[in-house]
Motif scaffolding. Structure first.
Motif, short mmCIF file in Angstrom:
data_model
loop_
_atom_site.label_atom_id
_atom_site.label_comp_id
_atom_site.label_asym_id
_atom_site.label_seq_id
_atom_site.Cartn_x
_atom_site.Cartn_y
_atom_site.Cartn_z
N SER A 237 22.66 3.26 54.63
CA SER A 237 22.88 4.48 55.38
C SER A 237 22.13 5.65 54.77
N THR A 238 21.57 6.48 55.60
CA THR A 238 20.89 7.68 55.13
C THR A 238 21.42 8.87 55.92
N VAL A 239 21.87 9.88 55.19
CA VAL A 239 22.41 11.07 55.86
C VAL A 239 21.35 11.67 56.77
N GLY A 240 21.77 11.94 57.99
CA GLY A 240 20.86 12.55 58.96
C GLY A 240 19.95 11.57 59.69
N ARG A 241 19.98 10.32 59.27
CA ARG A 241 19.08 9.33 59.90
C ARG A 241 19.82 8.21 60.60
N GLY A 242 20.84 7.71 59.95
CA GLY A 242 21.58 6.63 60.61
C GLY A 242 22.11 5.59 59.63
N THR A 243 22.72 4.61 60.22
CA THR A 243 23.43 3.58 59.44
C THR A 243 23.15 2.21 60.03
N THR A 244 22.97 1.24 59.14
CA THR A 244 22.86 -0.15 59.58
C THR A 244 23.90 -0.99 58.85
N VAL A 245 24.73 -1.64 59.62
CA VAL A 245 25.71 -2.57 59.05
C VAL A 245 25.22 -3.97 59.35
N ARG A 246 25.19 -4.78 58.30
CA ARG A 246 24.73 -6.15 58.46
C ARG A 246 25.82 -7.07 57.94
N VAL A 247 26.16 -8.05 58.74
CA VAL A 247 27.23 -8.96 58.34
C VAL A 247 26.80 -10.39 58.61
N GLU A 248 27.09 -11.24 57.63
CA GLU A 248 26.61 -12.63 57.68
C GLU A 248 27.76 -13.61 57.53
N PHE A 249 27.63 -14.72 58.22
CA PHE A 249 28.62 -15.79 58.12
C PHE A 249 27.90 -17.14 58.01
N ALA A 250 28.56 -18.12 57.42
CA ALA A 250 28.07 -19.50 57.57
C ALA A 250 28.40 -19.88 59.02
N HIS A 251 27.39 -20.33 59.75
CA HIS A 251 27.57 -20.56 61.19
C HIS A 251 28.69 -21.55 61.47
N ASP A 252 28.74 -22.61 60.65
CA ASP A 252 29.70 -23.68 60.96
C ASP A 252 31.03 -23.55 60.21
N HIS A 253 31.26 -22.38 59.59
CA HIS A 253 32.48 -22.26 58.79
C HIS A 253 33.74 -22.35 59.65
N ILE A 254 34.69 -23.13 59.17
CA ILE A 254 35.90 -23.39 59.95
C ILE A 254 36.73 -22.13 60.18
N ASP A 255 36.65 -21.19 59.26
CA ASP A 255 37.45 -19.97 59.38
C ASP A 255 36.77 -18.85 60.16
N ARG A 256 35.54 -19.12 60.60
CA ARG A 256 34.82 -18.06 61.32
C ARG A 256 35.35 -17.92 62.74
N ALA A 257 35.64 -16.68 63.13
CA ALA A 257 36.05 -16.43 64.51
C ALA A 257 34.86 -16.73 65.43
N PRO A 258 35.12 -17.17 66.64
CA PRO A 258 34.00 -17.38 67.58
C PRO A 258 33.36 -16.04 67.94
N LEU A 259 32.12 -16.10 68.40
CA LEU A 259 31.46 -14.85 68.79
C LEU A 259 32.24 -14.16 69.90
N GLY A 260 32.71 -14.91 70.87
CA GLY A 260 33.49 -14.30 71.95
C GLY A 260 32.60 -13.66 73.00
N SER A 261 33.17 -12.78 73.78
CA SER A 261 32.45 -12.26 74.94
C SER A 261 31.66 -10.99 74.65
N MET A 262 30.35 -11.16 74.46
CA MET A 262 29.51 -9.97 74.30
C MET A 262 29.37 -9.23 75.62
N ALA A 263 29.53 -9.93 76.73
CA ALA A 263 29.48 -9.25 78.04
C ALA A 263 30.61 -8.23 78.13
N ASP A 264 31.81 -8.63 77.73
CA ASP A 264 32.95 -7.71 77.76
C ASP A 264 32.76 -6.54 76.80
#
Ligand code: ADP
Ligand code: MG
Lengths: 181, 118
Positions: A90-117
Motif C-alpha cells: 500500500s502507498t498513501v495517496g496511490r492505492g492498495t493491493t491485497v494478494r492472497v494465496e491458497f493451495a488449490h486442492d487444500h481440503i480446508d479451502r472454501a470454494p470460490l463461489g459465485s463471482m457473478a453474485d
C-alpha cells in the motif's frame, strides 16, 4: 466465510471505503502449480506504514485496546490454513493491493463461489466505481471490464434489470471458463 | 442469448420504462455490507432486492449500501428509508427482503416483528 467470492466482496468494500475509483480483481487458478491466487487492487487513499503493519500483524486479532477490523485477519487466517498467505502492498495517496494465496486442492479451502453474485452486488450499489475482473484458469481467461459495459448501457447500468442481465452474463462466462465456482 | 445486441435492446426497454415513471417518490433501501453483514448473507439479500425490483418494475425504489452498523448478531440489516420515515430491519434473509418490498415499500405497512427498536 463460506465462499472466497464473499471475501472478495469484503475486500472490495475496503477499496470503496478507501475512496477507490477503480478496483481490479484478479483470480488465477494454476492447477499444475496447485495455486489459487486472488489479488484485489485499488487506487484509493492507501495506508500509512503503521496501519499496514497493524492490519497484517499476526497478533492483531487478539488486541482489544482499540477497534480492529475483522475482514483482513479472517481472510489471512483462511489462507494460512491452506498453505498460503496474505500480503498487502500500500502507498498513501496511490492505492492498495491485497494478494492472497491458497493451495488449490487444500481440503480446508472454501470454494470460490459465485463471482457473478459478488460483482453484481458491487455494481448494483456503487455508481462511481469501475471494476476490472480477470479470472484465469490454467491457460484460459474471462475478462470483464465495467467501463466497456457502462459505455454500452449509456447511463442505464445501475438499473436492476441491467444488473440482473450482467449477473447472468458473468455466471454464464464463468461456467464456460470451467474453473472453480 | 447474451450478446452486446441483447444488452442494447434491454437498455432501450429500460429507457422507455424509466421515462414513464419519472417523478415518483423515491424509497431508499439500504443494505449493511460490512464484514459481519456479508458473512451473514447480505450479498444474497441485496441480490434478492435487486431481482424483485427488476421483476416487479419498482422503479421508484433505489438500493444502496452502508458499512458496519455495529449490530453484528442481527445482520443482515436492511434500512427502509421512505418519505414517512426510517425503519431498520434485522436478520433480513432474501425471503424477508422480498416481503419487506411488497408489504412495507409497496403496501406502506412495516413488518413490526422484524423491526429493530432502540
Ligand atoms: N484497500 C484498502 N485501502 C485503504 N485502507 C484499507 C484497505 N483495506 C483495509 N484498509 C484499512 O485496514 C483496516 C482494516 O480492514 P479490515 O480488516 O477489512 O476491517 P474493517 O474493514 O472492518 O475496518 C480498515 O479499517 C482500513 O483502515
Ligand atoms: Mg473490511
Amino acid at each position: 466465510m463460506e465462499e472466497l467470492a464473499l471475501h472478495i466482496l469484503d475486500l472490495a468494500q475496503n477499496c470503496i471505503a478507501a475512496g477507490a475509483s477503480e478496483i481490479a480483481i484478479t483470480i488465477i487458478e494454476d492447477r499444475a502449480a496447485n495455486r489459487l491466487t486472488i489479488t484485489v487492487a485499488d487506487d484509493g487513499r492507501g495506508m500509512e506504514p503503521e496501519m499496514l503493519q497493524s492490519v497484517t500483524d499476526p497478533f492483531f486479532t487478539t488486541r482489544t485496546t482499540r477497534r480492529v477490523g475483522l475482514g483482513l485477519p479472517l481472510l489471512q487466517a483462511a489462507a494460512e490454513l491452506c498453505a498460503g498467505g496474505l500480503t498487502i502492498v500500500s502507498t498513501v495517496g496511490r492505492g492498495t493491493t491485497v494478494r492472497v494465496e491458497f493451495a488449490h486442492d487444500h481440503i480446508d479451502r472454501a470454494p470460490l463461489g459465485s463471482m457473478a453474485d459478488t460483482l453484481a452486488a458491487i455494481l448494483a450499489v456503487n455508481f462511481e466505481v469501475e471494476v476490472v475482473y480477470r479470472h484465469e484458469v490454467d491457460d484460459r481467461a474471462f475478462v470483464f471490464d465495467s467501463r466497456e459495459l457502462r459505455e454500452i448501457c449509456e447511463g442505464t447500468m445501475q438499473h436492476p434489470k441491467i444488473i440482473l442481465w450482467l449477473k447472468e452474463y458473468i455466471a454464464l462466462q464463468e461456467r464456460l471458463l470451467g474453473g472453480e465456482q | 442469448m447474451k450478446t452486446v445486441e441483447d444488452l442494447r435492446k434491454l437498455r432501450e426497454e429500460v429507457r422507455q420504462m424509466t421515462k414513464l415513471r419519472e417523478g415518483e417518490a423515491e424509497v431508499r433501501v439500504v443494505v449493511g455490507m460490512g464484514t459481519c453483514g456479508i458473512a451473514a448473507g447480505a450479498r444474497e439479500t441485496l441480490g434478492a432486492l435487486v431481482q424483485e425490483i427488476a421483476e416487479q418494475g419498482l422503479l421508484s425504489v433505489v438500493v444502496t449500501q452502508t458499512g458496519c452498523l455495529g449490530l453484528c448478531e442481527r445482520e443482515p440489516i436492511v434500512e427502509v428509508n421512505a418519505p414517512d420515515g426510517r425503519t431498520l430491519y434485522a436478520r433480513v434473509t432474501p425471503e424477508r427482503a422480498r416481503r419487506i418490498l411488497r408489504q412495507h415499500v409497496q403496501g406502506g405497512v412495516a413488518i413490526e416483528d422484524w423491526v429493530i427498536r432502540n
